[in-house]
Design an enzyme around this catalytic site. Sequence first.
Site, short mmCIF file in Angstrom:
data_model
loop_
_atom_site.label_atom_id
_atom_site.label_comp_id
_atom_site.label_asym_id
_atom_site.label_seq_id
_atom_site.Cartn_x
_atom_site.Cartn_y
_atom_site.Cartn_z
N GLU A 28 1.27 -0.77 -0.17
CA GLU A 28 -0.25 -0.25 -0.04
C GLU A 28 0.45 1.39 0.09
OE1 GLU A 28 -2.99 -0.15 2.94
OE2 GLU A 28 -4.07 1.67 2.25
N ARG A 29 2.10 1.73 0.88
CA ARG A 29 2.65 2.53 0.94
C ARG A 29 3.50 2.53 -0.69
NH1 ARG A 29 4.50 0.20 6.71
NH2 ARG A 29 2.62 0.93 7.47
#
Length: 435
Positions: free
Chosen positions: A248-249
């Site tokens: 996600e990051r």
Amino acid sequence: MTAEGTLPRVAHSLTRSGGVALPSVEDVRTEVKAWLEENWDPDATVGQWWDTLARAGYAAPMFPEDCWGKGWPRDLAMAVNEVISEHGAVGPPAGLGYLLAAPTIVAHGNERQKQEDLFRILSGQDAWCQLFSEPGAGSDLASLGTRAVKDGDEWIVNGQKVWTSTAKQCNVGMLIARTDVDLPKHKGITYFRFDMTQPGVEIRPLREMTGRAMFNEVFIDNARVSNDDIIGGLNNGWAAANTTLMAERTGLGTGGTGGAGNAFPGPIAGQLDDRVGDHVGQIRTGGTGGGGMAAANRMLKLAQELGRNREKPIRQKLAKLYTLQQIGRYSVLRAKNPNQRTGGEANIAKLMMSDLLRLQREVGNEIIGANGMIMGPDTPGHGVVQEVTLFSPGPSIYGGTDQVQRNILGERVLGLPKEPGPAKDTPYRELLVNT
Ligand SMILES: Cc1cc2nc3c(=O)[nH]c(=O)nc-3n(C[C@H](O)[C@H](O)[C@H](O)COP(=O)(O)OP(=O)(O)OC[C@H]3O[C@@H](n4cnc5c(N)ncnc54)[C@H](O)[C@@H]3O)c2cc1C
């Protein structure tokens, strides 16, 4: 489409296996161009096209060859996306299944999950949402209270999730639930592939200030999940969840990947039977609201259109935006070199994305002035600035807040002392948690 379990694949002409040298970017571009000449058919359905793309290994070229990919590094995968885009074809499915669940299955899934569940994501048959956050567990995600209790070959799940983006359009969820309260909080969590369409799952939309209801509350009342749908092993969900969060990051920080347009996957959104050519040129759904790498150019164009590109304060901010954007790009390039990694690249990239979006909001509103108070496609800025303004707080919260990213950098990269708290081996049942 072929039935599950008998999925034929396209032979890979240029691959990294058994020490065979990687192709060059030019080789990849030539290969993909030739493949598109032969296979891109705007009159196919979205579902057919995604199936073809996934079988060829071009939906996720960075994945290993036994996971429907090519085993290529990021620069070659980016070359694939560029060529798809230049050809005017549609890229792989949008959404969190592709961005988050797929890399998690690659890292933690068993053979069946890699062959079937992963393929269903890459070919757009399933749409996944992320059932992580709860009313009492956001930044401190490991405190989550949703319970899964064993019942034969199944688990019975009860609890509540919140801020679940696109849940209404998804038929599958990445569910993390507590499976052992006697273990420490990080250790008694299990990661499941969860059927969102079953009885006992109620999805209630939450309206945001953008006017949309992208995220939802999800109430789970005696829903069921099979033992076969555990991803990464019983009570090992924290490791799998961390892979999801890292993806996600990284995805948010780099602005994701993709071809010239894409539809939303899965049976609920109802786009699989659309003509794929009609989805060319559309922007990826569920994105960052316009905070991508093209931010400076977009704002520059807007300033030119409105004749404000000669004003000093605006020029300075545009230069700052461009500089920040370039620094972000160089950080991503540096992160590609394994010898230069610090371990904090994904966190830095995500912090950078939040900053970029805030700066874009600032300079955009300075350019359009009072028009920023009205919304619509025919307003100066074509609604983009207004949209960014309303969405801009989001990226510094989702995928781990800015403060949490800084904590991770401080503790894991710089080696600063950890925040005070109960001993790590304290059983979950003895912790004081929000309920
Ligand atoms: C647009 C959007 C989409 C989202 N989509 C999803 C989704 O699809 N699925 C999902 O599961 N979740 C999703 N989320 C939820 C998101 O992951 C959480 O909101 C986030 O993790 C923060 O948790 P919280 O809201 O409970 O805030 P809290 O954890 O309560 O934090 C409140 C404030 O306290 C600060 N804080 C908390 N702990 C610390 C600490 N230890 N040190 C310093 N500061 C601290 C935070 O930085 C924040 O400013 C989404 C959120 C947004 C905004």
